[in-house]
Motif scaffolding. Structure first.
Motif, PDB file in Angstrom:
ATOM      1  N   ASP A  99     -89.522 -43.803  42.693  1.00 36.08           N
ATOM      2  CA  ASP A  99     -89.515 -43.335  41.303  1.00 36.08           C
ATOM      3  C   ASP A  99     -89.647 -44.500  40.326  1.00 36.08           C
ATOM      4  N   THR A 127     -79.722 -36.654  35.515  1.00 37.16           N
ATOM      5  CA  THR A 127     -78.805 -37.683  36.027  1.00 37.16           C
ATOM      6  C   THR A 127     -79.322 -38.285  37.321  1.00 37.16           C
ATOM      7  N   ASN A 128     -79.758 -37.444  38.236  1.00 35.48           N
ATOM      8  CA  ASN A 128     -80.284 -37.931  39.512  1.00 35.48           C
ATOM      9  C   ASN A 128     -81.532 -38.794  39.300  1.00 35.48           C
ATOM     10  N   LYS A 129     -82.418 -38.345  38.422  1.00 33.02           N
ATOM     11  CA  LYS A 129     -83.649 -39.098  38.158  1.00 33.02           C
ATOM     12  C   LYS A 129     -83.329 -40.453  37.535  1.00 33.02           C
ATOM     13  N   GLN A 130     -82.359 -40.511  36.635  1.00 35.66           N
ATOM     14  CA  GLN A 130     -81.981 -41.777  36.005  1.00 35.66           C
ATOM     15  C   GLN A 130     -81.456 -42.764  37.048  1.00 35.66           C
ATOM     16  N   LEU A 131     -80.706 -42.255  38.007  1.00 36.62           N
ATOM     17  CA  LEU A 131     -80.208 -43.127  39.083  1.00 36.62           C
ATOM     18  C   LEU A 131     -81.367 -43.675  39.914  1.00 36.62           C
ATOM     19  N   LEU A 132     -82.329 -42.828  40.208  1.00 31.73           N
ATOM     20  CA  LEU A 132     -83.493 -43.269  40.988  1.00 31.73           C
ATOM     21  C   LEU A 132     -84.332 -44.283  40.211  1.00 31.73           C
ATOM     22  N   ASP A 164     -82.897 -47.832  40.237  1.00 29.85           N
ATOM     23  CA  ASP A 164     -83.023 -48.563  41.500  1.00 29.85           C
ATOM     24  C   ASP A 164     -84.441 -49.127  41.591  1.00 29.85           C
ATOM     25  N   SER A 187     -81.981 -30.292  34.268  1.00 30.95           N
ATOM     26  CA  SER A 187     -80.805 -30.364  35.140  1.00 30.95           C
ATOM     27  C   SER A 187     -80.883 -31.515  36.146  1.00 30.95           C
ATOM     28  N   GLU A 188     -82.069 -32.088  36.334  1.00 33.69           N
ATOM     29  CA  GLU A 188     -82.263 -33.184  37.286  1.00 33.69           C
ATOM     30  C   GLU A 188     -82.161 -34.562  36.638  1.00 33.69           C
ATOM     31  N   SER A 196     -86.820 -48.090  44.423  1.00 34.45           N
ATOM     32  CA  SER A 196     -87.149 -46.680  44.666  1.00 34.45           C
ATOM     33  C   SER A 196     -88.596 -46.373  44.310  1.00 34.45           C
TER      34      SER A 196
END
Length: 110
Positions: free
Chosen positions: A95, A82-87, A90, A79-80, A93
């Motif tokens: 990550d 999309t957020n992880k892909q955005l990080l 960058d 479930s995380e 970041s």
């Protein structure tokens, strides 16, 4: 007229399965719902990207995480994603930097 079987999709079946597990957990019949982890790091032959592990990580994965702790940050709940892909996209970041560390480690291990 379409039959009921045609209306049931794979997503519906997965949702029903998750609902049954949740009901069993709530009823006390199952102690814990098995955790799922998705790998979002650099792909290798033994560690493909976006693979989902359920109920824990395999021994070979745990050994790699011991050798390179950055790899551990690349196992997330699905479930995380999309957020992880955005990080990861960058480049400034934390990550993204950990991804690069894992990439360096895995290039040496191959």
């Amino acid at each position: 007229m379409s039959s009921i079987k045609e209306k049931v999709t794979k997503a519906d079946a997965e949702q029903v399965g998750e609902t049954i597990v949740e009901a069993a957990v709530n009823a006390g019949k199952v102690k814990n719902k098995p955790e799922k982890f998705m790998y979002v790091g650099p792909p290798t032959k033994t560690l493909p990207k976006y693979v989902v592990y359920e109920g824990g990580l395999p021994q070979h994965v745990q050994e790699h995480i011991k050798a390179c702790s950055a790899l551990g940050t690349l196992f997330i709940k699905p479930s995380e994603l999309t957020n992880k892909q955005l990080l990861l996209a960058d480049s400034s970041s934390v990550d993204s930097m950990l991804y690069k560390k894992a990439e360096e480690y895995l290039s040496e291990v191959k």
